[in-house]
Scaffold this motif. Sequence first.
Motif, PDB file in Angstrom:
ATOM      1  N   ILE A 164       0.816  -1.212   0.000  1.00 14.73           N
ATOM      2  CA  ILE A 164       0.000   0.000   0.000  1.00 14.73           C
ATOM      3  C   ILE A 164       0.852   1.266   0.000  1.00 14.73           C
ATOM      4  N   ASN A 165       0.292   2.313  -0.604  1.00 14.94           N
ATOM      5  CA  ASN A 165       0.895   3.649  -0.589  1.00 14.94           C
ATOM      6  C   ASN A 165       2.267   3.704  -1.271  1.00 14.94           C
ATOM      7  N   GLY A 166       2.572   2.695  -2.104  1.00 17.43           N
ATOM      8  CA  GLY A 166       3.863   2.692  -2.776  1.00 17.43           C
ATOM      9  C   GLY A 166       4.990   2.109  -1.951  1.00 17.43           C
ATOM     10  N   ARG A 167       4.643   1.250  -0.995  1.00 17.25           N
ATOM     11  CA  ARG A 167       5.635   0.579  -0.152  1.00 17.25           C
ATOM     12  C   ARG A 167       5.373  -0.922  -0.186  1.00 17.25           C
ATOM     13  N   THR A 168       6.418  -1.718  -0.182  1.00 17.74           N
ATOM     14  CA  THR A 168       6.305  -3.167  -0.127  1.00 17.74           C
ATOM     15  C   THR A 168       6.474  -3.622   1.316  1.00 17.74           C
ATOM     16  N   CYS A 169       5.639  -4.551   1.740  1.00 18.68           N
ATOM     17  CA  CYS A 169       5.728  -5.089   3.102  1.00 18.68           C
ATOM     18  C   CYS A 169       7.091  -5.729   3.364  1.00 18.68           C
ATOM     19  N   ASN A 170       7.371  -5.996   4.636  1.00 12.66           N
ATOM     20  CA  ASN A 170       8.522  -6.830   4.995  1.00 12.66           C
ATOM     21  C   ASN A 170       8.190  -8.257   4.580  1.00 12.66           C
ATOM     22  N   ILE A 176       0.020 -14.398  -1.920  1.00 20.33           N
ATOM     23  CA  ILE A 176      -0.525 -13.734  -3.106  1.00 20.33           C
ATOM     24  C   ILE A 176      -0.542 -12.243  -2.790  1.00 20.33           C
ATOM     25  N   GLU A 177      -0.316 -11.392  -3.779  1.00 16.06           N
ATOM     26  CA  GLU A 177      -0.109  -9.970  -3.487  1.00 16.06           C
ATOM     27  C   GLU A 177      -1.112  -9.058  -4.186  1.00 16.06           C
ATOM     28  N   ASP A 178      -1.695  -8.163  -3.410  1.00 18.43           N
ATOM     29  CA  ASP A 178      -2.415  -7.016  -3.959  1.00 18.43           C
ATOM     30  C   ASP A 178      -1.414  -5.865  -3.983  1.00 18.43           C
ATOM     31  N   ALA A 179      -0.813  -5.653  -5.146  1.00 18.54           N
ATOM     32  CA  ALA A 179       0.158  -4.569  -5.302  1.00 18.54           C
ATOM     33  C   ALA A 179      -0.430  -3.442  -6.140  1.00 18.54           C
ATOM     34  N   ALA A 180      -1.737  -3.203  -5.969  1.00 15.41           N
ATOM     35  CA  ALA A 180      -2.430  -2.161  -6.743  1.00 15.41           C
ATOM     36  C   ALA A 180      -1.724  -0.822  -6.627  1.00 15.41           C
ATOM     37  N   GLN A 181      -1.209  -0.507  -5.428  1.00 11.03           N
ATOM     38  CA  GLN A 181      -0.545   0.774  -5.179  1.00 11.03           C
ATOM     39  C   GLN A 181       0.972   0.621  -5.098  1.00 11.03           C
ATOM     40  N   GLY A 182       1.509  -0.489  -5.587  1.00 12.59           N
ATOM     41  CA  GLY A 182       2.911  -0.772  -5.330  1.00 12.59           C
ATOM     42  C   GLY A 182       3.839  -0.821  -6.521  1.00 12.59           C
ATOM     43  N   LEU A 183       3.357  -0.583  -7.739  1.00 11.64           N
ATOM     44  CA  LEU A 183       4.207  -0.752  -8.910  1.00 11.64           C
ATOM     45  C   LEU A 183       5.466   0.116  -8.810  1.00 11.64           C
ATOM     46  N   TYR A 211      -5.800   2.439 -12.319  1.00 17.40           N
ATOM     47  CA  TYR A 211      -6.776   3.515 -12.093  1.00 17.40           C
ATOM     48  C   TYR A 211      -6.057   4.855 -12.267  1.00 17.40           C
ATOM     49  N   PRO A 212      -6.721   5.896 -12.793  1.00 20.07           N
ATOM     50  CA  PRO A 212      -6.020   7.133 -13.147  1.00 20.07           C
ATOM     51  C   PRO A 212      -5.106   7.712 -12.072  1.00 20.07           C
ATOM     52  N   ALA A 213      -5.490   7.619 -10.805  1.00 19.46           N
ATOM     53  CA  ALA A 213      -4.680   8.228  -9.749  1.00 19.46           C
ATOM     54  C   ALA A 213      -3.571   7.313  -9.232  1.00 19.46           C
ATOM     55  N   LYS A 214      -3.443   6.116  -9.805  1.00 16.56           N
ATOM     56  CA  LYS A 214      -2.387   5.206  -9.373  1.00 16.56           C
ATOM     57  C   LYS A 214      -1.031   5.661  -9.913  1.00 16.56           C
ATOM     58  N   LEU A 215       0.017   4.968  -9.486  1.00 15.45           N
ATOM     59  CA  LEU A 215       1.375   5.340  -9.868  1.00 15.45           C
ATOM     60  C   LEU A 215       1.542   5.394 -11.383  1.00 15.45           C
ATOM     61  N   LEU A 216       1.057   4.364 -12.059  1.00 18.30           N
ATOM     62  CA  LEU A 216       0.994   4.341 -13.516  1.00 18.30           C
ATOM     63  C   LEU A 216      -0.484   4.321 -13.868  1.00 18.30           C
ATOM     64  N   GLY A 217      -1.014   5.469 -14.248  1.00 22.20           N
ATOM     65  CA  GLY A 217      -2.454   5.587 -14.429  1.00 22.20           C
ATOM     66  C   GLY A 217      -2.853   5.699 -15.889  1.00 22.20           C
ATOM     67  N   CYS A 218      -3.949   5.039 -16.242  1.00 21.66           N
ATOM     68  CA  CYS A 218      -4.491   5.189 -17.592  1.00 21.66           C
ATOM     69  C   CYS A 218      -5.663   6.171 -17.552  1.00 21.66           C
ATOM     70  N   PHE A 219      -6.450   6.236 -18.600  1.00 22.13           N
ATOM     71  CA  PHE A 219      -7.546   7.193 -18.680  1.00 22.13           C
ATOM     72  C   PHE A 219      -8.886   6.509 -18.462  1.00 22.13           C
ATOM     73  N   GLY A 220      -8.916   5.604 -17.515  1.00 20.04           N
ATOM     74  CA  GLY A 220     -10.106   4.851 -17.161  1.00 20.04           C
ATOM     75  C   GLY A 220      -9.696   3.741 -16.220  1.00 20.04           C
ATOM     76  N   ASP A 221     -10.377   2.615 -16.293  1.00 21.27           N
ATOM     77  CA  ASP A 221      -9.991   1.474 -15.466  1.00 21.27           C
ATOM     78  C   ASP A 221      -9.009   0.587 -16.216  1.00 21.27           C
ATOM     79  N   GLN A 241       3.008   6.206  -3.772  1.00 18.84           N
ATOM     80  CA  GLN A 241       1.686   6.352  -4.392  1.00 18.84           C
ATOM     81  C   GLN A 241       0.895   7.431  -3.651  1.00 18.84           C
ATOM     82  N   ASN A 242       0.996   7.390  -2.334  1.00 19.51           N
ATOM     83  CA  ASN A 242       0.358   8.389  -1.478  1.00 19.51           C
ATOM     84  C   ASN A 242       1.353   8.828  -0.417  1.00 19.51           C
ATOM     85  N   TYR A 243       1.089   9.989   0.182  1.00 20.27           N
ATOM     86  CA  TYR A 243       1.864  10.420   1.341  1.00 20.27           C
ATOM     87  C   TYR A 243       0.895  10.512   2.505  1.00 20.27           C
TER      88      TYR A 243
END
Length: 370
Positions: free
Chosen positions: A133-139, A155-162, A183-193, A287-289
């Motif tokens: 989450i937030n652009g950080r990888t867990c330990n 298994i990883e949800d890295a939606a905010q981690g690229l 999603y547009p506001a993600k680290l690498l965002g497209c113009f939709g989903d 990804q977020n602060y």
Amino acid sequence: MKTIPFFPYSDLFTRDEEALSKVMLDVCRRGAYILQKECREFDAHLAEYMGVKHAFGVANGTDAIIIGLKAVGIGPGDEVILPSHTYIATAASVHLVGAIPVLAECGEDHMLDAADVEQRITSRTKAIMPVQINGRTCNMDALQAVADKHGLMIIEDAAQGLGSKFKGRSAGTFGKFGTISFYPAKLLGCFGDGGAIVTNDDEVAAQIALLKDHGRNEEGRVVAWGYNSRLDNMQAAVLDYKLKHFDVDIARRRAVAARYQEGLEGVPELNLPPGPKSNSDHFDVYQNYEIEADRRDELRSYLEGKGIKTIIQWAGTPVHQFNELGFTVELPKTDAFFKRCMMLPMNVVISDDEVDYIVDSIRSFYLEKP
């Protein structure tokens, strides 16, 4: 009065309008809308960037998790342990394949707490799903040790981690599969989903390839039940273009985080995220602060009056607080965190002067008498 939006959505396009227009016009002029070369090229480039064997673009990040879960055989009666500090889609994906989401605490770094995970393992537990989450990888060492001890898959949800890494290894590449959101506001965002699934497992990859496109094999014959979850070719073209410049965007995010860190680290009423150089094991991409703040709601109102837009992630509701969904677990650490958390503007177009204005405004708030 200066106004600083939390996220300037229009700038996703306008900051590189000429080049992006050419990319999109090329797709339209060729009538290349579904599963054309742009999809294949983006999948290959994303896999190369992340250092994995297989990457598959899909319709969105939620589909990515659902398809990944199905591909590794998680289904009715299985338990998957995940943090409550995540978007509802993480838990919903588990529920929608018939499995049971088991919610766990976050640690001091706001990431999934391995010690708490271990306490929640039962005979039905099949997987641990860290959320990067937030652009950080867990330990991941700590989580992998728990998984290995109990014979569980990661298994990883890295939606905010690229782009983020732990000990040099990319978020999304530690488990049986990992998922990304565009999603547009993600680290690498497209113009939709848009979303992606990545894996190093050939058998899992074969299942994902079927599941994401109606169960059709390479010859076009339907051999399994599947979904209609193809990454739109236009979005693939946009993402492939942006991926070429992604490291520049990451560098800017890290520079913004460093500026926040320098300006706010002496404010005792705040708890800041780890700085870019705080731990060599972690390469964070912000990804977020997300900060913790005393008198959080008053601070947000004060900043609003200064023209500074902030948010509380997911409207201030961790997953375990959605009682309507049947959750009854008590997570006091997560509850305490959500009483204090808020996000400051973090994006690649925010200027140094704007960051300094936000910092000065926060410091002024705490210097004033309550």
